[in-house]
Design a protein around this motif. Structure first.
Motif, PDB file in Angstrom:
ATOM      1  N   THR A 135       3.918  -4.828   8.222  1.00  0.00           N
ATOM      2  CA  THR A 135       3.269  -5.297   9.380  1.00  0.00           C
ATOM      3  C   THR A 135       2.699  -6.107   9.073  1.00  0.00           C
ATOM      4  O   THR A 135       2.159  -6.752  10.793  1.00  0.00           O
ATOM      5  CB  THR A 135       2.984  -3.429   9.867  1.00  0.00           C
ATOM      6  OG1 THR A 135       1.717  -3.232   9.733  1.00  0.00           O
ATOM      7  CG2 THR A 135       4.379  -2.493  10.131  1.00  0.00           C
ATOM      8  N   THR A 136       1.513  -6.450   8.229  1.00  0.00           N
ATOM      9  CA  THR A 136       0.896  -6.740   8.529  1.00  0.00           C
ATOM     10  C   THR A 136       1.250  -8.237   8.166  1.00  0.00           C
ATOM     11  O   THR A 136       0.889  -9.325   9.249  1.00  0.00           O
ATOM     12  CB  THR A 136      -0.798  -7.387   7.362  1.00  0.00           C
ATOM     13  OG1 THR A 136      -1.009  -5.855   8.073  1.00  0.00           O
ATOM     14  CG2 THR A 136      -1.916  -8.393   7.740  1.00  0.00           C
ATOM     15  N   LEU A 137       2.651  -8.709   7.496  1.00  0.00           N
ATOM     16  CA  LEU A 137       2.890  -9.423   6.742  1.00  0.00           C
ATOM     17  C   LEU A 137       3.386  -9.929   7.734  1.00  0.00           C
ATOM     18  O   LEU A 137       2.921 -11.409   6.954  1.00  0.00           O
ATOM     19  CB  LEU A 137       3.475  -9.186   5.313  1.00  0.00           C
ATOM     20  CG  LEU A 137       2.603  -8.770   3.735  1.00  0.00           C
ATOM     21  CD1 LEU A 137       3.273  -8.298   2.678  1.00  0.00           C
ATOM     22  CD2 LEU A 137       1.878 -10.261   3.166  1.00  0.00           C
ATOM     23  N   ALA A 138       3.720  -9.485   8.323  1.00  0.00           N
ATOM     24  CA  ALA A 138       4.903  -9.760   9.697  1.00  0.00           C
ATOM     25  C   ALA A 138       5.089 -10.529  10.015  1.00  0.00           C
ATOM     26  O   ALA A 138       4.805 -11.623  10.944  1.00  0.00           O
ATOM     27  CB  ALA A 138       5.457  -8.309  10.095  1.00  0.00           C
ATOM     28  N   LEU A 139       3.089 -11.103  10.255  1.00  0.00           N
ATOM     29  CA  LEU A 139       2.050 -12.007  11.262  1.00  0.00           C
ATOM     30  C   LEU A 139       2.046 -12.960  10.617  1.00  0.00           C
ATOM     31  O   LEU A 139       1.227 -13.548  11.231  1.00  0.00           O
ATOM     32  CB  LEU A 139       1.224 -10.925  11.856  1.00  0.00           C
ATOM     33  CG  LEU A 139       1.692  -9.748  12.514  1.00  0.00           C
ATOM     34  CD1 LEU A 139      -0.165  -9.502  12.909  1.00  0.00           C
ATOM     35  CD2 LEU A 139       1.350  -9.679  13.632  1.00  0.00           C
ATOM     36  N   SER A 140       2.697 -13.280   9.513  1.00  0.00           N
ATOM     37  CA  SER A 140       2.789 -14.237   8.635  1.00  0.00           C
ATOM     38  C   SER A 140       1.395 -15.072   8.265  1.00  0.00           C
ATOM     39  O   SER A 140       1.096 -15.789   8.852  1.00  0.00           O
ATOM     40  CB  SER A 140       3.445 -15.825   9.777  1.00  0.00           C
ATOM     41  OG  SER A 140       4.918 -14.906   9.897  1.00  0.00           O
ATOM     42  N   PRO A 141       0.512 -14.152   7.797  1.00  0.00           N
ATOM     43  CA  PRO A 141      -0.649 -14.334   7.916  1.00  0.00           C
ATOM     44  C   PRO A 141      -0.220 -15.664   6.562  1.00  0.00           C
ATOM     45  O   PRO A 141       0.173 -14.843   5.283  1.00  0.00           O
ATOM     46  CB  PRO A 141      -1.827 -14.114   7.092  1.00  0.00           C
ATOM     47  CG  PRO A 141      -0.575 -12.841   6.818  1.00  0.00           C
ATOM     48  CD  PRO A 141       0.839 -12.276   7.488  1.00  0.00           C
ATOM     49  N   ASP A 142      -1.702 -16.571   6.201  1.00  0.00           N
ATOM     50  CA  ASP A 142      -2.235 -17.685   5.898  1.00  0.00           C
ATOM     51  C   ASP A 142      -3.618 -16.557   4.362  1.00  0.00           C
ATOM     52  O   ASP A 142      -3.201 -17.044   3.799  1.00  0.00           O
ATOM     53  CB  ASP A 142      -2.349 -18.646   5.681  1.00  0.00           C
ATOM     54  CG  ASP A 142      -1.638 -19.316   6.707  1.00  0.00           C
ATOM     55  OD1 ASP A 142      -0.344 -19.229   5.601  1.00  0.00           O
ATOM     56  OD2 ASP A 142      -2.010 -20.155   7.362  1.00  0.00           O
ATOM     57  N   MET A 143      -4.185 -16.528   5.212  1.00  0.00           N
ATOM     58  CA  MET A 143      -4.930 -15.504   4.655  1.00  0.00           C
ATOM     59  C   MET A 143      -4.622 -13.861   5.320  1.00  0.00           C
ATOM     60  O   MET A 143      -4.839 -13.552   5.958  1.00  0.00           O
ATOM     61  CB  MET A 143      -6.800 -15.886   4.770  1.00  0.00           C
ATOM     62  CG  MET A 143      -7.644 -15.117   4.190  1.00  0.00           C
ATOM     63  SD  MET A 143      -9.498 -15.559   4.639  1.00  0.00           S
ATOM     64  CE  MET A 143     -10.237 -14.736   3.745  1.00  0.00           C
ATOM     65  N   LEU A 144      -4.946 -13.134   3.804  1.00  0.00           N
ATOM     66  CA  LEU A 144      -5.567 -11.253   3.851  1.00  0.00           C
ATOM     67  C   LEU A 144      -5.855 -11.095   3.528  1.00  0.00           C
ATOM     68  O   LEU A 144      -6.830 -11.026   2.920  1.00  0.00           O
ATOM     69  CB  LEU A 144      -3.829 -11.052   3.430  1.00  0.00           C
ATOM     70  CG  LEU A 144      -3.270  -9.518   3.882  1.00  0.00           C
ATOM     71  CD1 LEU A 144      -2.608  -9.578   4.907  1.00  0.00           C
ATOM     72  CD2 LEU A 144      -2.469  -8.989   2.893  1.00  0.00           C
ATOM     73  N   LEU A 145      -6.805  -9.910   4.892  1.00  0.00           N
ATOM     74  CA  LEU A 145      -8.491  -8.744   4.151  1.00  0.00           C
ATOM     75  C   LEU A 145      -7.919  -8.013   4.630  1.00  0.00           C
ATOM     76  O   LEU A 145      -7.474  -7.152   5.435  1.00  0.00           O
ATOM     77  CB  LEU A 145      -9.571  -9.304   5.779  1.00  0.00           C
ATOM     78  CG  LEU A 145      -9.919 -11.159   6.110  1.00  0.00           C
ATOM     79  CD1 LEU A 145      -8.880 -12.158   6.427  1.00  0.00           C
ATOM     80  CD2 LEU A 145     -11.245 -11.252   5.513  1.00  0.00           C
ATOM     81  N   LEU A 146      -8.546  -7.129   3.437  1.00  0.00           N
ATOM     82  CA  LEU A 146      -7.625  -5.933   3.237  1.00  0.00           C
ATOM     83  C   LEU A 146      -9.177  -4.582   3.362  1.00  0.00           C
ATOM     84  O   LEU A 146      -9.867  -4.853   1.840  1.00  0.00           O
ATOM     85  CB  LEU A 146      -6.712  -6.188   1.907  1.00  0.00           C
ATOM     86  CG  LEU A 146      -5.468  -6.536   1.984  1.00  0.00           C
ATOM     87  CD1 LEU A 146      -4.867  -6.128   0.031  1.00  0.00           C
ATOM     88  CD2 LEU A 146      -4.917  -6.149   2.370  1.00  0.00           C
ATOM     89  N   ASP A 147      -9.009  -4.158   4.026  1.00  0.00           N
ATOM     90  CA  ASP A 147     -10.638  -3.300   4.197  1.00  0.00           C
ATOM     91  C   ASP A 147      -9.872  -1.773   3.203  1.00  0.00           C
ATOM     92  O   ASP A 147      -9.165  -0.132   3.362  1.00  0.00           O
ATOM     93  CB  ASP A 147     -10.572  -2.596   5.331  1.00  0.00           C
ATOM     94  CG  ASP A 147     -11.785  -1.367   5.492  1.00  0.00           C
ATOM     95  OD1 ASP A 147     -12.464  -1.620   4.004  1.00  0.00           O
ATOM     96  OD2 ASP A 147     -11.905  -1.647   6.711  1.00  0.00           O
TER      97      ASP A 147
END
Length: 249
Positions: free
Chosen positions: A160-172
């Motif tokens: 679901t996060t990738l579906a927002l088309s991020p260039d940078m992903l921050l994982l907690d």
């Protein structure tokens, strides 16, 4: 060296208590960067500052050279910097496909209209299925999210996060609460999605950090204790005393 995310003099005080103190942090574009430290080190506060869930007392944060210090999480998400679980939680009674479809609609600024016909909503299906395949959930496409094993739920949250088309992903703490098999699966997934994205993660599992990270920042008492590759920081006496030694005595 291109910098994706940069913090300068980042400080957060809570009624006189300094949780993060004058942190300078640079995340190189196209790398996996880990933020680690013992309990109480300020990792979560720092992460919340960088992802704009908290406002800093002092300091600046820049993404792709743009000052985002006073922006809100939704605003920086539109710039391409997205925290995992940005869609706060999966919808347990929706299928995997429907969950990703929700994220695709939100990524386009649309509300999820449950009363619309399947024909209208199905225009998102091809892209949703591509993200589902990317995180290894193809065989679970029509399963209710509530029925998924824990590790698969985490994979769905990443989808679901990738579906927002991020260039940078921050994982907690992407591996929190997982068994070995799930850790291995999600580790491979992070490696895969990082091939064309920048990743910053807070993580307690040191074997994961060692395997995945290009660079590591160690926090202690709200300040940067050390920074470098895993080989470099794992040999630093101050890190062994403050973090690694405390975890493996």
């Amino acid at each position: 060296m291109e910098i994706a995310l940069q913090a300068t003099g980042l400080t957060k005080e809570f009624k006189g208590f300094v949780a993060v103190n004058n942190v300078d942090l640079s995340i190189e574009k196209g790398t996996i960067h880990a933020l680690i430290g013992p309990n109480g080190a300020g990792k979560t506060t720092c992460f919340n500052l960088l992802t704009k869930f908290l406002q800093p007392t002092r300091g600046t944060i820049k993404y792709e050279g743009r000052d985002i210090t006073r922006m809100k999480p939704a605003e920086i998400a539109r710039l391409g910097m997205v925290r995992s679980f940005q869609i706060s939680a999966i919808f347990p009674d929706l299928t995997v496909l429907q969950n990703v479809r929700v994220a695709l609609q939100r990524g386009r600024g649309e509300s999820y209209d449950f009363w619309r016909s399947d024909k209208i909503l199905s225009r998102f299906d091809d892209r949703a299925r591509a993200f589902i395949d990317e995180v290894g959930l193809t065989e679970f496409t029509d399963e209710r999210a509530a029925a998924l094993p824990y590790g698969r739920k985490r994979a769905l949250e990443i989808a679901t996060t990738l579906a927002l088309s991020p260039d940078m992903l921050l994982l907690d703490e992407p591996m929190a609460g997982m068994g070995r098999e799930d850790v291995e699966r999600i580790s491979k997934l992070i490696q895969k999605i990082a091939e064309n994205r920048t990743v910053l993660m807070v993580e307690h599992n040191l074997s994961v950090v060692a395997d995945l990270s290009d660079r590591i920042t160690v926090l202690a008492r709200g300040e940067i204790l050390a920074e470098g590759t895993y080989d470099e920081i794992s040999k630093a006496p101050e890190v062994i005393e403050a973090y690694i030694g405390a975890s493996h005595d």
